[in-house]
Every structure is written in structure tokens, then in C-alpha cells.
Enzyme design. Structure first.
Site, PDB file in Angstrom:
ATOM      1  N   TYR A 213       0.827  -1.213   0.000  1.00  0.00           N
ATOM      2  CA  TYR A 213       0.000   0.000   0.000  1.00  0.00           C
ATOM      3  C   TYR A 213       0.857   1.258   0.000  1.00  0.00           C
ATOM      4  O   TYR A 213       0.599   2.197   0.751  1.00  0.00           O
ATOM      5  CB  TYR A 213      -0.954  -0.006   1.202  1.00  0.00           C
ATOM      6  CG  TYR A 213      -2.145  -0.897   0.955  1.00  0.00           C
ATOM      7  CD1 TYR A 213      -3.151  -0.473   0.099  1.00  0.00           C
ATOM      8  CD2 TYR A 213      -2.246  -2.152   1.533  1.00  0.00           C
ATOM      9  CE1 TYR A 213      -4.241  -1.288  -0.174  1.00  0.00           C
ATOM     10  CE2 TYR A 213      -3.335  -2.969   1.271  1.00  0.00           C
ATOM     11  CZ  TYR A 213      -4.329  -2.532   0.413  1.00  0.00           C
ATOM     12  OH  TYR A 213      -5.398  -3.328   0.148  1.00  0.00           O
TER      13      TYR A 213
ATOM     14  N   TYR B 236     -14.031  -4.653   4.212  1.00  0.00           N
ATOM     15  CA  TYR B 236     -12.677  -5.072   3.836  1.00  0.00           C
ATOM     16  C   TYR B 236     -12.433  -6.472   4.391  1.00  0.00           C
ATOM     17  O   TYR B 236     -12.483  -6.683   5.600  1.00  0.00           O
ATOM     18  CB  TYR B 236     -11.601  -4.115   4.355  1.00  0.00           C
ATOM     19  CG  TYR B 236     -10.221  -4.601   3.987  1.00  0.00           C
ATOM     20  CD1 TYR B 236      -9.724  -4.423   2.693  1.00  0.00           C
ATOM     21  CD2 TYR B 236      -9.433  -5.288   4.906  1.00  0.00           C
ATOM     22  CE1 TYR B 236      -8.475  -4.912   2.337  1.00  0.00           C
ATOM     23  CE2 TYR B 236      -8.182  -5.778   4.552  1.00  0.00           C
ATOM     24  CZ  TYR B 236      -7.712  -5.587   3.262  1.00  0.00           C
ATOM     25  OH  TYR B 236      -6.475  -6.085   2.913  1.00  0.00           O
TER      26      TYR B 236
ATOM     27  N   ASP C 257     -16.307 -12.375  10.041  1.00  0.00           N
ATOM     28  CA  ASP C 257     -14.885 -12.104   9.867  1.00  0.00           C
ATOM     29  C   ASP C 257     -14.366 -11.362  11.103  1.00  0.00           C
ATOM     30  O   ASP C 257     -14.489 -10.146  11.207  1.00  0.00           O
ATOM     31  CB  ASP C 257     -14.681 -11.279   8.592  1.00  0.00           C
ATOM     32  CG  ASP C 257     -13.210 -10.941   8.355  1.00  0.00           C
ATOM     33  OD1 ASP C 257     -12.379 -11.239   9.235  1.00  0.00           O
ATOM     34  OD2 ASP C 257     -12.909 -10.365   7.289  1.00  0.00           O
TER      35      ASP C 257
ATOM     36  N   LYS D 188      -4.620 -11.837  12.410  1.00  0.00           N
ATOM     37  CA  LYS D 188      -4.105 -10.674  13.159  1.00  0.00           C
ATOM     38  C   LYS D 188      -3.698 -10.998  14.612  1.00  0.00           C
ATOM     39  O   LYS D 188      -2.598 -11.427  14.827  1.00  0.00           O
ATOM     40  CB  LYS D 188      -5.106  -9.524  13.085  1.00  0.00           C
ATOM     41  CG  LYS D 188      -5.213  -8.968  11.664  1.00  0.00           C
ATOM     42  CD  LYS D 188      -5.706  -7.547  11.607  1.00  0.00           C
ATOM     43  CE  LYS D 188      -5.432  -6.940  10.257  1.00  0.00           C
ATOM     44  NZ  LYS D 188      -6.579  -6.921   9.337  1.00  0.00           N
TER      45      LYS D 188
HETATM   46  C1  LIG Z   1      -6.801  -7.318   7.869  1.00  0.00           C
HETATM   47  C2  LIG Z   1      -8.086  -7.964   7.608  1.00  0.00           C
HETATM   48  C3  LIG Z   1      -8.199  -9.046   6.711  1.00  0.00           C
HETATM   49  C4  LIG Z   1      -7.035  -9.545   5.904  1.00  0.00           C
HETATM   50  O1  LIG Z   1      -6.062 -10.115   6.710  1.00  0.00           O
HETATM   51  P1  LIG Z   1      -4.563 -10.225   6.144  1.00  0.00           P
HETATM   52  O2  LIG Z   1      -3.858 -11.054   7.166  1.00  0.00           O
HETATM   53  O3  LIG Z   1      -4.042  -8.839   6.041  1.00  0.00           O
HETATM   54  O4  LIG Z   1      -4.634 -10.914   4.829  1.00  0.00           O
HETATM   55  C5  LIG Z   1      -9.435  -9.650   6.588  1.00  0.00           C
HETATM   56  N1  LIG Z   1     -10.500  -9.212   7.259  1.00  0.00           N
HETATM   57  C6  LIG Z   1     -10.440  -8.181   8.112  1.00  0.00           C
HETATM   58  C7  LIG Z   1     -11.658  -7.762   8.859  1.00  0.00           C
HETATM   59  C8  LIG Z   1      -9.234  -7.507   8.313  1.00  0.00           C
HETATM   60  O5  LIG Z   1      -9.177  -6.457   9.126  1.00  0.00           O
END
Ligand SMILES: *Cc1c(COP(=O)(O)O)cnc(C)c1O
Length: 424
Positions: free
Chosen positions: A16, A143, A235, A264
Site C-alpha cells: 500500500y 474489507y 470475519d 491478526k
Molecule cells: C486485515 C483484515 C483481513 C485480511 O487479513 P490479512 O492477514 O491482512 O490478509 C481480513 N478481514 C479483516 C476484517 C481484516 O481487518
């Protein structure tokens, strides 16, 4: 070491980042707790947990010890046909903390892949049952990651623009509020027959700019989908592991998802790992004497023992009473500061969910990701030894849980000082 910036320029391409106009990357040589140290000895408070991943601070000795021990015992083994203690233990420990319908864990390496797996589970769930359901519902502004499936279910934006013709079609709906809720339910009901799943970031849309919406409204949408047999993918890649003030966003909801995505904070921000969990209702549809009904997905490093060891150690730390008190303390400190911000002339739309605090900086320019204001703010904070990475004009804080109250006050004070520079 001294010319790390120049060497980096020669060989590295950063995420990015417009490499032509970007400043040199800051060489970080070590981290300790909430601080990162650059090659000139300057220290920075990591107020964004290094892209929202660090839970217990940098270079945590307990996690390091556990990974070191694992590295000397078993560093990697193929996960097809083989298993190991860290993966079994981690699945047991994680599933215990989730809504009680979550029964199986599928491993991958990052959040985007955790989302890919979830989507493939839902679409093959339909396929295995000879159903033609293949529509996906997602939120505008969502996202879910940067791989093609994850991009497809993410809101169309400047980030997805170059690839837009190759993304699969998704029905995008608004996030719910008390006014539009009934409309959204009608929209969902009208396409229920063709729809395989609904994917959403619960309570907080992170990358969209920390946009927040109410648990009670999400519950309503989840209930509606459940009644219409639309699978729910929650998610929790960002919201998981304490960020929202509770262990998971799921703990704010009364409805249960079918599938959940994690990454994460999963390993406390130490090693890349993704997990997709699901109910037995999903899992059982893949059980068959027909080997072609198996889930067709896997990665070389599936359930890497080192990452599992890091996740086990991080979750142990997370469940400690002290960490839970720290999360509560950060949430309360944020609430106090939110009140101050609410009275500030340069600030609007102050919002908070647990340890996540966000607000918009009022400027004359139009709001957008490329808004120059973001970069000016970023540079300002960096000079003051604070890593805050605004999304456009949205300033947000997502600190590691080990941050002290004094360190939070230091950040708050600096935010107010920086805002003062923008007085009209
Ligand atoms: C960061 C994020 C992703 C993607 O995760 P990466 O490990 O960066 O591929 C997917 N969903 C949400 C809600 C996120 O914040």
C-alpha cells in the site's frame, strides 16, 4: 545497518505504498512492549499495534520462549495425514472460547486466506448438496483482504479498481441502523433463494475507517439470514482477541455465525496464521464416501507448529486476569478521551468499541483515502514518536494491551496538540 534505508530502496517494494513519492521506510531494529526503536535510537509508541496485530507488546519474552522451545522440538510437518500437539491444543483452546456451535478449525496463513476458506466452505457446501446457491452478500465498505475472493467480497474502492472486471459479483448492502433495518431484511429476503452466504465484519469495519454499528442491528440481520438458510461468515480477523472489549465480537451478539475467520491477533502479532472455524452443520456436508466432496483447500504451512505455539502462548496471556483488566482500563481511558474529543472543534464522529477509538479530523478538503491530511498527520505523529496511521482523515487508536495509562495520556495529549495546529 547504517544505510538500511538506501538498501531497502534498492530491493524492497512496500505494501500500500506509492514507492515514487513515499518517504524512506523507517528502519526498526528492535521492539520492546509498546515501543519500537529505530536505527538512531529514537523510540516510537506503537499506537496501532503494527497494523492491528500486536496484543501483548513487541518481543514478548513468554511468547518468544514458547516459540523457541517449539522450534527445537518440531518446526514444521505436513498437515495432510499428520497432526501435532500444538495444533490440537490450539483448536481445543480456541473453540472453547467461541459460540458453542463452532466445532472445527481449518488452518491457513493470514486473514485473507481465512476468508477464502470461509467462502469456499459456503460455496462448496451448496455444491456438495447440488444446490445452485452461489450469491454472496457483503457490506458496502467491507474489507476482507487482498486475495481475489477476499477482494470480491470487499467494497469496491480505489483499492479494487484495477481488478474490478475480474472480481465475482456480490450483493452489497448498507450497514444496519434503526432506519434502514427493515429495508435491509427485505433486500436479503428477496434474494434468499440464490444466496449461499453473508459475510461481515462484526461491529467494526476496520479498513473502511473504523466505521461502527450496533450489535443489536447485526443480530437482526443474522436472524433474518438464519431463517432464510443463508450461511453467516463472521470475519473476526480484526475484532477477535479482545479488541472490542470482550474476547470476540461474538460475545456482544446473541445470534451465532456458521463460520468465523481469525488472524491478526491470533498469535499475538508474532507469526502469520489464519484459522477458519465452522459448525458441524457445515463440516458434515463435506463428509462422504465420494472423495471429491472433500474441501479442496490447503497451504504448505497449514497449522505450522511455531505459529500454533505462538498462538497458544498469546491466548494464555490474553486470558490472564491482568490482561482482561488492562483491556477494561484502556476501554475506560478511551471513553474519557472520547468526551474531550466530542467538545473539540476540529473533531467529528467520535466512536469507540472497547480498545478501538476513532474520530474524524475536520478539514477543508474532501474526505478520501488519498486525502493529504492523513499524511500530514502521520508525519506529525511520527516526529513526536508515535505511530498513528490515519485512514484518510480518520485518526484511530488500536494499542497493544500492555500500554500504560501514562502512555495513553501521552498519546492523547499529542493528538490534541497536533489538532491545534489545524485550527481554522
Ligand atoms: C486485515 C483484515 C483481513 C485480511 O487479513 P490479512 O492477514 O491482512 O490478509 C481480513 N478481514 C479483516 C476484517 C481484516 O481487518
Amino acid at each position: 545497518m547504517h544505510n538500511l534505508k538506501e538498501r531497502d530502496r534498492v530491493v524492497n517494494w512496500h505494501p500500500y505504498t506509492q514507492m515514487k513519492t513515499a518517504d524512506d521506510a523507517v528502519p526498526i531494529i528492535r521492539g520492546k512492549g509498546v515501543y519500537l526503536y529505530d536505527n538512531e535510537g529514537k523510540r516510537y509508541i506503537d499506537a496501532v499495534s503494527s497494523w492491528w496485530v500486536t496484543l501483548h507488546g513487541h518481543a514478548h519474552p513468554y511468547i518468544a520462549q514458547r516459540v523457541f522451545e517449539q522450534l527445537n522440538t518440531l518446526e514444521q510437518v505436513i498437515f495432510a495425514g499428520f497432526t501435532h500437539e500444538p495444533a490440537v491444543q490450539l483448536s481445543e483452546n480456541l473453540l472453547k472460547l467461541l459460540p458453542n456451535n463452532q466445532k472445527k478449525a481449518f488452518y491457513s496463513d493470514n486473514g485473507s486466506c481465512a476468508v477464502e476458506v470461509a467462502l469456499k466452505m459456503c460455496l462448496q457446501y451448496a455444491y456438495n448438496q447440488e444446490s445452485k446457491k452461489n450469491k454472496v452478500i457483503a457490506f458496502k465498505n467491507a474489507y476482507h483482504g487482498d486475495t481475489f475472493g477476499a477482494m470480491s467480497v470487499s467494497g469496491r474502492s480505489v483499492w479494487t479498481q484495477p481488478f474490478k472486471d475480474l472480481l465475482f459479483e456480490v450483493v452489497f448492502i448498507d450497514t444496519p441502523n434503526s432506519e434502514n433495518l427493515e429495508d435491509l431484511k427485505k433486500q436479503i429476503e428477496s434474494i434468499a433463494g440464490q444466496t449461499a452466504c453473508f459475510i461481515y465484519e462484526p461491529l467494526v469495519q476496520g479498513a473502511a475507517g473504523m466505521l461502527m454499528y450496533k450489535a443489536e442491528h447485526l443480530d437482526e440481520l443474522m436472524k433474518c439470514c438464519r431463517e432464510k438458510k443463508i450461511l453467516l461468515i463472521q470475519d473476526e480477523v480484526f475484532t477477535g482477541f479482545g479488541r472490542t472489549g470482550k474476547l470476540f465480537a461474538a460475545d456482544h451478539l446473541s445470534q451465532k455465525p456458521d463460520i468465523m475467520c481469525f488472524s491478526k491477533g491470533l498469535t499475538g502479532g508474532t507469526m502469520p496464521m489464519g484459522i477458519t472455524t465452522c459448525s458441524n452443520d457445515i463440516y458434515n456436508v463435506f463428509l462422504s464416501d465420494d472423495k471429491y466432496k472433500a474441501l479442496f483447500h490447503g497451504h504448505s504451512f497449514t497449522a505450522n507448529p511455531l505459529a500454533c505455539a505462538a498462538a497458544l502462548a498469546s491466548m494464555e496471556l490474553l486470558l490472564k486476569e491482568q490482561t482482561q483488566l488492562d483491556i477494561e482500563r484502556i476501554s475506560q481511558k478511551h471513553s474519557g478521551f472520547a468526551k474531550t474529543l466530542n467538545n473539540h472543534l476540529q473533531v467529528e464522529n467520535v466512536r469507540q468499541t472497547g480498545t478501538i477509538l476513532a474520530f474524524e479530523c475536520i478539514t477543508d478538503e474532501q474526505t478520501s483515502y488519498f486525502n493529504e491530511i492523513g499524511r500530514i498527520l502521520y508525519d506529525n505523529f511520527l516526529r513526536r514518536g508515535i505511530i498513528i496511521r490515519p485512514l484518510g482523515n480518520v485518526i484511530y487508536l488500536v494499542p497493544p494491551y500492555c500500554i500504560s495509562s501514562d502512555e495513553l495520556d501521552f498519546i492523547y495529549k499529542n493528538i490534541l496538540e497536533v489538532l491545534d495546529q489545524f485550527k481554522h
